[in-house]
Design a protein around this motif. Structure first.
Motif, PDB file in Angstrom:
ATOM      1  N   SER A   1       0.798  -1.489  -0.254  1.00 30.64           N
ATOM      2  CA  SER A   1      -0.069   0.014  -0.041  1.00 30.64           C
ATOM      3  C   SER A   1       0.881   0.860  -0.038  1.00 30.64           C
ATOM      4  O   SER A   1       2.298   1.102   0.108  1.00 30.64           O
ATOM      5  CB  SER A   1      -0.669   0.109   1.247  1.00 30.64           C
ATOM      6  OG  SER A   1      -1.638  -1.040   1.081  1.00 30.64           O
ATOM      7  N   ALA A   2      -0.074   2.420   0.025  1.00 30.17           N
ATOM      8  CA  ALA A   2       1.003   3.565   0.266  1.00 30.17           C
ATOM      9  C   ALA A   2       1.273   4.061   1.773  1.00 30.17           C
ATOM     10  O   ALA A   2       0.398   3.449   2.189  1.00 30.17           O
ATOM     11  CB  ALA A   2       0.227   4.591  -0.278  1.00 30.17           C
TER      12      ALA A   2
ATOM     13  N   PHE B   1      -3.866  -1.325  -5.320  1.00 25.79           N
ATOM     14  CA  PHE B   1      -4.918  -0.336  -5.364  1.00 25.79           C
ATOM     15  C   PHE B   1      -4.588   0.159  -7.034  1.00 25.79           C
ATOM     16  O   PHE B   1      -6.443   0.284  -6.845  1.00 25.79           O
ATOM     17  CB  PHE B   1      -4.380   0.846  -4.868  1.00 25.79           C
ATOM     18  CG  PHE B   1      -4.986   1.725  -4.343  1.00 25.79           C
ATOM     19  CD1 PHE B   1      -6.556   1.764  -4.445  1.00 25.79           C
ATOM     20  CD2 PHE B   1      -4.962   3.175  -4.715  1.00 25.79           C
ATOM     21  CE1 PHE B   1      -7.350   2.758  -4.334  1.00 25.79           C
ATOM     22  CE2 PHE B   1      -5.256   4.223  -4.531  1.00 25.79           C
ATOM     23  CZ  PHE B   1      -6.717   3.949  -4.331  1.00 25.79           C
TER      24      PHE B   1
ATOM     25  N   GLU C   1       1.316   4.471  -4.157  1.00 28.80           N
ATOM     26  CA  GLU C   1       1.779   3.119  -4.124  1.00 28.80           C
ATOM     27  C   GLU C   1       3.030   3.098  -4.789  1.00 28.80           C
ATOM     28  O   GLU C   1       3.172   1.685  -4.575  1.00 28.80           O
ATOM     29  CB  GLU C   1       0.549   1.945  -4.803  1.00 28.80           C
ATOM     30  CG  GLU C   1      -0.112   1.554  -3.572  1.00 28.80           C
ATOM     31  CD  GLU C   1      -1.735   2.599  -2.571  1.00 28.80           C
ATOM     32  OE1 GLU C   1      -1.163   3.486  -3.476  1.00 28.80           O
ATOM     33  OE2 GLU C   1      -1.913   2.265  -2.154  1.00 28.80           O
TER      34      GLU C   1
ATOM     35  N   THR D   1      -2.861   8.681   0.761  1.00 29.93           N
ATOM     36  CA  THR D   1      -3.614   8.460  -0.656  1.00 29.93           C
ATOM     37  C   THR D   1      -4.671   9.565  -0.211  1.00 29.93           C
ATOM     38  O   THR D   1      -4.788  10.434  -1.443  1.00 29.93           O
ATOM     39  CB  THR D   1      -4.396   7.573  -0.377  1.00 29.93           C
ATOM     40  OG1 THR D   1      -3.485   5.844  -0.755  1.00 29.93           O
ATOM     41  CG2 THR D   1      -5.188   7.140  -2.011  1.00 29.93           C
TER      42      THR D   1
ATOM     43  N   ARG E   1     -11.032   2.541  -2.753  1.00 30.79           N
ATOM     44  CA  ARG E   1      -9.908   2.946  -1.119  1.00 30.79           C
ATOM     45  C   ARG E   1     -10.103   1.313  -0.823  1.00 30.79           C
ATOM     46  O   ARG E   1     -11.010   0.432  -0.184  1.00 30.79           O
ATOM     47  CB  ARG E   1     -10.528   3.692  -0.385  1.00 30.79           C
ATOM     48  CG  ARG E   1     -10.708   5.387  -0.941  1.00 30.79           C
ATOM     49  CD  ARG E   1      -9.934   5.523  -1.570  1.00 30.79           C
ATOM     50  NE  ARG E   1      -8.665   6.105  -0.918  1.00 30.79           N
ATOM     51  CZ  ARG E   1      -8.396   6.492  -0.097  1.00 30.79           C
ATOM     52  NH1 ARG E   1      -9.282   7.790   0.622  1.00 30.79           N
ATOM     53  NH2 ARG E   1      -7.420   6.455   1.405  1.00 30.79           N
ATOM     54  N   GLY E   2      -9.089   1.775  -0.212  1.00 26.49           N
ATOM     55  CA  GLY E   2      -9.096   0.061   0.347  1.00 26.49           C
ATOM     56  C   GLY E   2      -8.135  -0.575  -0.448  1.00 26.49           C
ATOM     57  O   GLY E   2      -8.099  -2.433   0.296  1.00 26.49           O
ATOM     58  N   GLY E   3      -8.006  -0.235  -1.318  1.00 27.90           N
ATOM     59  CA  GLY E   3      -7.993  -1.479  -3.018  1.00 27.90           C
ATOM     60  C   GLY E   3      -6.664  -2.452  -2.906  1.00 27.90           C
ATOM     61  O   GLY E   3      -6.874  -3.242  -3.376  1.00 27.90           O
ATOM     62  N   SER E   4      -5.995  -1.940  -1.693  1.00 23.21           N
ATOM     63  CA  SER E   4      -4.233  -3.465  -1.874  1.00 23.21           C
ATOM     64  C   SER E   4      -4.942  -4.468  -1.128  1.00 23.21           C
ATOM     65  O   SER E   4      -4.027  -5.033  -1.670  1.00 23.21           O
ATOM     66  CB  SER E   4      -3.268  -2.540  -1.612  1.00 23.21           C
ATOM     67  OG  SER E   4      -4.134  -1.564  -0.614  1.00 23.21           O
TER      68      SER E   4
HETATM   69  N1  ASP Z   1      -3.772   3.522  -0.521  1.00 19.79           N
HETATM   70  C1  ASP Z   1      -4.896   3.030  -0.624  1.00 19.79           C
HETATM   71  C2  ASP Z   1      -5.622   4.125  -0.019  1.00 19.79           C
HETATM   72  O1  ASP Z   1      -5.532   4.405   1.377  1.00 19.79           O
HETATM   73  C3  ASP Z   1      -5.139   1.244  -1.209  1.00 19.79           C
HETATM   74  C4  ASP Z   1      -4.722   0.833   0.125  1.00 19.79           C
HETATM   75  O2  ASP Z   1      -3.653   1.353   1.038  1.00 19.79           O
HETATM   76  O3  ASP Z   1      -5.241  -0.172   0.530  1.00 19.79           O
HETATM   77  O4  ASP Z   1      -7.080   3.399  -0.222  1.00 19.79           O
END
Ligand code: ASP
Ligand code: MG
Length: 471
Positions: free
Chosen positions: A39-40, A197, A131, A49, A211-214
């Motif tokens: 992730s980032a 992501f 990322e 992000t 969002r949260g896609g990793s």
């Molecule tokens: N960096 C992206 C986000 O904050 C993906 C992730 O962290 O999963 O949504």
């Protein structure tokens, strides 16, 4: 053995965190093939992000001051991390990469400000930069630790549709691209470090998976590469029997089935989302949740197998409103439920729980509290006629309430589980407002007043001895 492992933003949010994570990869890569997904960087002062997105929005409003400030700050932070993780020629190359990435970001912000418009497509191009930088940083950290590693941009691997901001993978193309690009690296003993992501359309236009896609990226690659296991490194030891902030004796579950994980996710437990892990669940690839900050803990293993035990975990969703539509004329009135749910859907409210007793005099449904007002407004509009004719007499809202969900695969077909739940509520003198159990019997949900939520959660945890390891 082949493992695809993902490190969440907090697990790679600082120089120490990246070093710790790289140490874990180093140990594992000696024993098996490892693909890393990152992730980032995410830390309290570095929400990469979020910052990239907020800056893009302010650029669209014409505020380049904020956008330029964010770009400069993010560049600084990433350069600082780079110099903490590498040195010499490697460090110089990484610095170059970061500078040109953030130069380009600055130009994008300027174009957005000129156009005065931020399209979802442009936003995807911007929001994946965290990322991209972090994959390079992580690969550099692995190299500094003596490993062969290569950063790989997922735009080369994950092929998606063009739903910018929330794209879905096209699995066949993704499988072909990922195998072609990554298997040769693995064969040469190189650890690929892939950006989470992001992906790209068949035409090569960058997209993001939401969002949260990793987590999703990790599952997609796990499936595409036929991994033996997929690991998610997080900041907790695994999936817990309850929220430890509410239930001090909550413990980590050693094993869980896919179905139980899905039930827990729907009911607000901070575990992997069912949609996210669908690619690996479909292929029955085991999932492990592990703690970057406590790597010797075995974590939670999640598989297709049924795991013995009855009611295993209890979770609660707070800030819920219970809407009741009732009236004597609803008995036998066909189509009323369809109209109720259609109205709620039009309001954009997400229904968390539904209950109707067979007297048919009322239907109640639970929605997140922030969505209740719109739902009720739409219900009143839809049912205006029925209200004047007194088929429906009232539309009431009760809030705030909590949904407490008891989850376990072994609850199925076992008499007495509901009995224990409700007698526990009786002993604790907690009033149960509504009840729902799906016919799969993996989950019993009850609605209680907000002030009773924590007490109900603790009492159920105790009644089923969830805090004791199964013998
Ligand atoms: N960096 C992206 C986000 O904050 C993906 C992730 O962290 O999963 O949504
Ligand atoms: Mg995340």
């Amino acid at each position: 053995m082949r493992v695809v492992m993902k490190f969440g933003g907090t697990s790679v949010g600082s120089v120490e965190a990246v070093r710790r994570a790289a140490g874990i990869v180093g140990r594992e890569a000696r024993r098996r093939q490892v693909v890393v997904v990152v992730s980032a960087m995410n830390a309290p002062d570095l929400r990469t992000t979020d910052m990239l997105i907020e800056a893009a929005r302010s650029a669209a409003l014409g505020d380049l001051h904020v956008a330029d400030g964010v770009a400069a700050r993010l560049l600084d932070k990433h350069l600082e991390a780079a110099s903490g993780l590498t040195s010499g020629a490697e460090g110089l190359a990484l610095g170059e990469y970061l500078r040109s990435g953030f130069d380009r970001l600055g130009m994008l912000y300027h174009s957005i400000a000129v156009l005065g418009e931020l399209t979802p497509r442009a936003l995807d191009l911007i929001s994946g930069l965290g990322e991209q930088c972090n994959a390079r940083l992580f690969a550099a950290a692995l190299q500094a630790a003596g490993l062969s590693a290569e950063a790989v941009d997922a735009t080369e691997l994950v092929v998606t549709n063009d739903h910018y901001g929330d794209a879905s993978p096209l699995m066949e193309d993704t499988r072909a691209h990922s195998r072609e690009r990554l298997l040769p690296l693995l064969d040469q003993g190189i650890v690929p470090v892939v950006t989470g992501f992001i992906g790209a359309t068949q035409a090569g236009v960058p997209t993001t998976l939401g969002r949260g896609g990793s987590d999703y990226s990790c599952a997609i690659l796990g499936a595409a590469l036929d991994a033996d296991e997929v690991w998610f490194w997080k900041e907790v030891d695994g999936v817990m029997t309850a929220n430890p902030a509410v239930v001090p004796e909550a413990r980590t579950l050693a094993a869980l089935s896919y179905t139980e994980m899905a039930e827990l996710a729907y009911y607000g437990a901070n575990v992997l989302h069912p949609k996210t892990v669908h690619p690996v669940v479909q292929r029955r690839i085991p999932i492990r949740i592990m703690n970057t900050f406590n790597p010797s803990h075995p974590g939670t293993l999640i598989t297709a197998e049924a795991v013995p035990g009855t009611a295993k975990a209890v979770t609660a969703i707070k800030d819920v409103s219970l809407i009741t539509v009732g009236g004597p004329g609803m008995l036998g009135l066909t189509g009323i439920a369809a109209r109720i749910f259609a109205a709620v859907a039009r309001a954009g409210a997400n229904i968390l729980l539904i209950s109707q007793a067979s007297s048919e005099q009322n239907v109640c449904l639970a929605v997140p509290r922030r969505e209740a007002k719109a739902a009720v407004r739409e219900l009143r509009r839809e049912l205006a006629g029925a209200l004047t004719e007194h088929d429906v007499e009232h539309i009431d809202v009760l809030e705030p309430v909590v949904i407490v969900a008891v989850v376990g695969f072994g609850m199925r077909g076992l008499p007495g589980i509901a009995g224990t739940v409700f007698s526990t509520m009786g002993t604790e003198r907690i009033n149960v407002i509504a009840i729902a159990q799906g016919s799969t019997e993996y989950n019993i949900s009850l609605v209680v007043a907000e002030s009773d939520g924590d007490k109900a959660t603790r009492a159920i945890h105790r009644a089923f001895r969830m805090g004791e390891a199964p013998r």
